[in-house]
Design a protein around this motif. Structure first.
Motif, PDB file in Angstrom:
ATOM      1  N   VAL A  97      41.935  34.723  37.952  1.00  0.00           N
ATOM      2  CA  VAL A  97      40.749  34.734  38.809  1.00  0.00           C
ATOM      3  C   VAL A  97      39.889  35.958  38.490  1.00  0.00           C
ATOM      4  CG1 VAL A  97      39.986  35.032  41.202  1.00  0.00           C
ATOM      5  CG2 VAL A  97      41.743  33.355  40.660  1.00  0.00           C
ATOM      6  N   GLY A  98      40.508  37.112  38.323  1.00  0.00           N
ATOM      7  CA  GLY A  98      39.762  38.313  37.955  1.00  0.00           C
ATOM      8  C   GLY A  98      39.117  38.194  36.586  1.00  0.00           C
ATOM      9  N   LEU A  99      39.837  37.629  35.631  1.00  0.00           N
ATOM     10  CA  LEU A  99      39.289  37.442  34.287  1.00  0.00           C
ATOM     11  C   LEU A  99      38.112  36.473  34.306  1.00  0.00           C
ATOM     12  CD1 LEU A  99      39.649  38.170  31.305  1.00  0.00           C
ATOM     13  CD2 LEU A  99      41.163  36.199  31.111  1.00  0.00           C
ATOM     14  N   TYR A 100      38.230  35.407  35.092  1.00  0.00           N
ATOM     15  CA  TYR A 100      37.124  34.468  35.236  1.00  0.00           C
ATOM     16  C   TYR A 100      35.907  35.167  35.842  1.00  0.00           C
ATOM     17  CZ  TYR A 100      34.393  30.499  36.846  1.00  0.00           C
ATOM     18  OH  TYR A 100      33.370  29.619  37.080  1.00  0.00           O
ATOM     19  N   GLY A 101      36.156  36.023  36.819  1.00  0.00           N
ATOM     20  CA  GLY A 101      35.060  36.771  37.431  1.00  0.00           C
ATOM     21  C   GLY A 101      34.377  37.688  36.447  1.00  0.00           C
ATOM     22  N   ILE A 102      35.134  38.307  35.561  1.00  0.00           N
ATOM     23  CA  ILE A 102      34.529  39.190  34.563  1.00  0.00           C
ATOM     24  C   ILE A 102      33.726  38.388  33.546  1.00  0.00           C
ATOM     25  CG2 ILE A 102      35.104  40.631  32.562  1.00  0.00           C
ATOM     26  CD1 ILE A 102      37.136  42.025  34.251  1.00  0.00           C
ATOM     27  N   LEU A 103      34.229  37.232  33.154  1.00  0.00           N
ATOM     28  CA  LEU A 103      33.553  36.452  32.123  1.00  0.00           C
ATOM     29  C   LEU A 103      32.318  35.726  32.641  1.00  0.00           C
ATOM     30  CD1 LEU A 103      36.636  34.958  30.276  1.00  0.00           C
ATOM     31  CD2 LEU A 103      35.189  36.861  29.559  1.00  0.00           C
ATOM     32  N   ARG A 104      32.266  35.412  33.934  1.00  0.00           N
ATOM     33  CA  ARG A 104      31.187  34.588  34.459  1.00  0.00           C
ATOM     34  C   ARG A 104      30.122  35.329  35.257  1.00  0.00           C
ATOM     35  NH1 ARG A 104      29.697  30.200  32.688  1.00  0.00           N
ATOM     36  NH2 ARG A 104      29.094  29.510  34.725  1.00  0.00           N
ATOM     37  N   ARG A 105      30.374  36.529  35.710  1.00  0.00           N
ATOM     38  CA  ARG A 105      29.442  37.212  36.603  1.00  0.00           C
ATOM     39  C   ARG A 105      28.361  37.946  35.841  1.00  0.00           C
ATOM     40  NH1 ARG A 105      30.188  34.402  40.948  1.00  0.00           N
ATOM     41  NH2 ARG A 105      32.331  34.412  41.611  1.00  0.00           N
ATOM     42  N   LYS A 106      27.214  38.045  36.467  1.00  0.00           N
ATOM     43  CA  LYS A 106      26.086  38.771  35.895  1.00  0.00           C
ATOM     44  C   LYS A 106      25.756  40.032  36.691  1.00  0.00           C
ATOM     45  CE  LYS A 106      25.198  35.695  32.781  1.00  0.00           C
ATOM     46  NZ  LYS A 106      25.373  35.966  31.383  1.00  0.00           N
ATOM     47  N   ASN A 107      26.521  40.311  37.739  1.00  0.00           N
ATOM     48  CA  ASN A 107      26.268  41.442  38.612  1.00  0.00           C
ATOM     49  C   ASN A 107      27.325  42.508  38.336  1.00  0.00           C
ATOM     50  OD1 ASN A 107      25.989  43.205  40.790  1.00  0.00           O
ATOM     51  ND2 ASN A 107      25.331  41.549  42.147  1.00  0.00           N
ATOM     52  N   ILE A 108      26.901  43.749  38.170  1.00  0.00           N
ATOM     53  CA  ILE A 108      27.832  44.826  37.833  1.00  0.00           C
ATOM     54  C   ILE A 108      28.826  45.071  38.960  1.00  0.00           C
ATOM     55  CG2 ILE A 108      28.001  47.280  37.326  1.00  0.00           C
ATOM     56  CD1 ILE A 108      25.375  47.095  35.888  1.00  0.00           C
ATOM     57  N   LEU A 109      28.389  44.970  40.196  1.00  0.00           N
ATOM     58  CA  LEU A 109      29.274  45.197  41.331  1.00  0.00           C
ATOM     59  C   LEU A 109      30.383  44.152  41.382  1.00  0.00           C
ATOM     60  CD1 LEU A 109      29.505  47.226  43.597  1.00  0.00           C
ATOM     61  CD2 LEU A 109      28.194  45.684  45.028  1.00  0.00           C
ATOM     62  N   LEU A 110      30.039  42.904  41.097  1.00  0.00           N
ATOM     63  CA  LEU A 110      31.064  41.860  41.072  1.00  0.00           C
ATOM     64  C   LEU A 110      32.021  42.028  39.896  1.00  0.00           C
ATOM     65  CD1 LEU A 110      28.952  38.783  42.166  1.00  0.00           C
ATOM     66  CD2 LEU A 110      30.550  40.116  43.521  1.00  0.00           C
ATOM     67  N   LEU A 111      31.552  42.623  38.819  1.00  0.00           N
ATOM     68  CA  LEU A 111      32.452  42.937  37.708  1.00  0.00           C
ATOM     69  C   LEU A 111      33.483  43.980  38.129  1.00  0.00           C
ATOM     70  CD1 LEU A 111      30.026  43.096  34.662  1.00  0.00           C
ATOM     71  CD2 LEU A 111      31.722  41.367  35.147  1.00  0.00           C
ATOM     72  N   LEU A 112      33.065  44.962  38.911  1.00  0.00           N
ATOM     73  CA  LEU A 112      34.015  45.953  39.420  1.00  0.00           C
ATOM     74  C   LEU A 112      35.043  45.305  40.340  1.00  0.00           C
ATOM     75  CD1 LEU A 112      31.719  49.009  40.167  1.00  0.00           C
ATOM     76  CD2 LEU A 112      33.474  48.837  38.426  1.00  0.00           C
ATOM     77  N   PHE A 113      34.590  44.398  41.196  1.00  0.00           N
ATOM     78  CA  PHE A 113      35.521  43.699  42.085  1.00  0.00           C
ATOM     79  C   PHE A 113      36.524  42.868  41.288  1.00  0.00           C
ATOM     80  CE2 PHE A 113      32.161  43.587  45.664  1.00  0.00           C
ATOM     81  CZ  PHE A 113      32.503  44.874  46.039  1.00  0.00           C
ATOM     82  N   SER A 114      36.055  42.216  40.248  1.00  0.00           N
ATOM     83  CA  SER A 114      36.946  41.406  39.421  1.00  0.00           C
ATOM     84  C   SER A 114      37.977  42.276  38.701  1.00  0.00           C
ATOM     85  CB  SER A 114      36.140  40.602  38.407  1.00  0.00           C
ATOM     86  OG  SER A 114      35.285  39.706  39.062  1.00  0.00           O
ATOM     87  N   THR A 115      37.553  43.441  38.267  1.00  0.00           N
ATOM     88  CA  THR A 115      38.490  44.372  37.632  1.00  0.00           C
ATOM     89  C   THR A 115      39.553  44.821  38.619  1.00  0.00           C
ATOM     90  OG1 THR A 115      36.690  45.137  36.230  1.00  0.00           O
ATOM     91  CG2 THR A 115      38.646  46.506  36.319  1.00  0.00           C
ATOM     92  N   GLU A 116      39.157  45.051  39.858  1.00  0.00           N
ATOM     93  CA  GLU A 116      40.129  45.438  40.893  1.00  0.00           C
ATOM     94  C   GLU A 116      41.133  44.321  41.159  1.00  0.00           C
ATOM     95  OE1 GLU A 116      40.635  48.371  42.492  1.00  0.00           O
ATOM     96  OE2 GLU A 116      39.195  49.110  41.032  1.00  0.00           O
ATOM     97  N   ILE A 117      40.683  43.087  41.153  1.00  0.00           N
ATOM     98  CA  ILE A 117      41.599  41.956  41.337  1.00  0.00           C
ATOM     99  C   ILE A 117      42.611  41.912  40.200  1.00  0.00           C
ATOM    100  CG2 ILE A 117      41.748  39.426  41.339  1.00  0.00           C
ATOM    101  CD1 ILE A 117      39.101  39.404  42.860  1.00  0.00           C
ATOM    102  N   MET A 118      42.144  42.157  38.986  1.00  0.00           N
ATOM    103  CA  MET A 118      43.061  42.157  37.846  1.00  0.00           C
ATOM    104  C   MET A 118      44.074  43.288  37.943  1.00  0.00           C
ATOM    105  SD  MET A 118      40.372  41.237  34.819  1.00  0.00           S
ATOM    106  CE  MET A 118      41.536  41.399  33.505  1.00  0.00           C
ATOM    107  N   LEU A 119      43.634  44.467  38.357  1.00  0.00           N
ATOM    108  CA  LEU A 119      44.566  45.592  38.487  1.00  0.00           C
ATOM    109  C   LEU A 119      45.571  45.354  39.619  1.00  0.00           C
ATOM    110  CD1 LEU A 119      42.138  48.574  37.884  1.00  0.00           C
ATOM    111  CD2 LEU A 119      43.958  47.765  36.388  1.00  0.00           C
ATOM    112  N   ASN A 120      45.148  44.723  40.702  1.00  0.00           N
ATOM    113  CA  ASN A 120      46.087  44.394  41.775  1.00  0.00           C
ATOM    114  C   ASN A 120      47.100  43.350  41.330  1.00  0.00           C
ATOM    115  OD1 ASN A 120      45.173  46.179  43.724  1.00  0.00           O
ATOM    116  ND2 ASN A 120      43.580  44.778  44.410  1.00  0.00           N
ATOM    117  N   ALA A 121      46.683  42.425  40.491  1.00  0.00           N
ATOM    118  CA  ALA A 121      47.626  41.439  39.952  1.00  0.00           C
ATOM    119  C   ALA A 121      48.689  42.125  39.096  1.00  0.00           C
ATOM    120  CB  ALA A 121      46.877  40.391  39.135  1.00  0.00           C
ATOM    121  N   ILE A 122      48.277  43.096  38.317  1.00  0.00           N
ATOM    122  CA  ILE A 122      49.230  43.847  37.499  1.00  0.00           C
ATOM    123  C   ILE A 122      50.200  44.617  38.385  1.00  0.00           C
ATOM    124  CG2 ILE A 122      49.400  45.769  35.867  1.00  0.00           C
ATOM    125  CD1 ILE A 122      46.720  44.762  34.700  1.00  0.00           C
TER     126      ILE A 122
END
Length: 100
Positions: free
Chosen positions: A17-42
């Motif tokens: 879900v985080g990777l999809y958010g990084i690949l599909r979003r055009k907003n920098i703030l949403l990219l940060l949120f997606s990165t946080e989701i990926m780090l929480n998954a790890i």
């Protein structure tokens, strides 16, 4: 009973879900949120593996990942605020045309 596989599958789904958010979003703030989701998954994967191996290494690594995430958020939000103040947008496509 919840097994290690349940945690790892949940972690993999969150990471995707985080990777999809990084690949599909055009907003920098949403990219940060997606990165946080990926780090929480790890973190979930590390802690679950450490729990089932009955050692603290997974939790120790998760603490380092949390520290990394905090630093990423602090620097990322600072940059986002500066970009929004200067260019009045957070759209990646319009910011990619910056020069100088």
């Amino acid at each position: 009973m919840i097994t290690l596989n349940h945690y790892l599958v949940f972690s993999a789904i969150m990471f995707c879900v985080g990777l999809y958010g990084i690949l599909r979003r055009k907003n920098i703030l949403l990219l940060l949120f997606s990165t946080e989701i990926m780090l929480n998954a790890i973190n979930i994967a590390f802690i679950a593996i450490g729990y089932y191996r009955e050692d603290l290494q997974g939790q120790i690594i998760a603490l380092f990942v949390i520290a990394l995430a905090a630093a990423e958020v602090a620097i990322g939000l600072g940059l986002v605020l500066l970009l929004h103040k200067k260019y009045k947008t957070l759209d990646i496509d319009s910011l990619s045309h910056m020069r100088g």
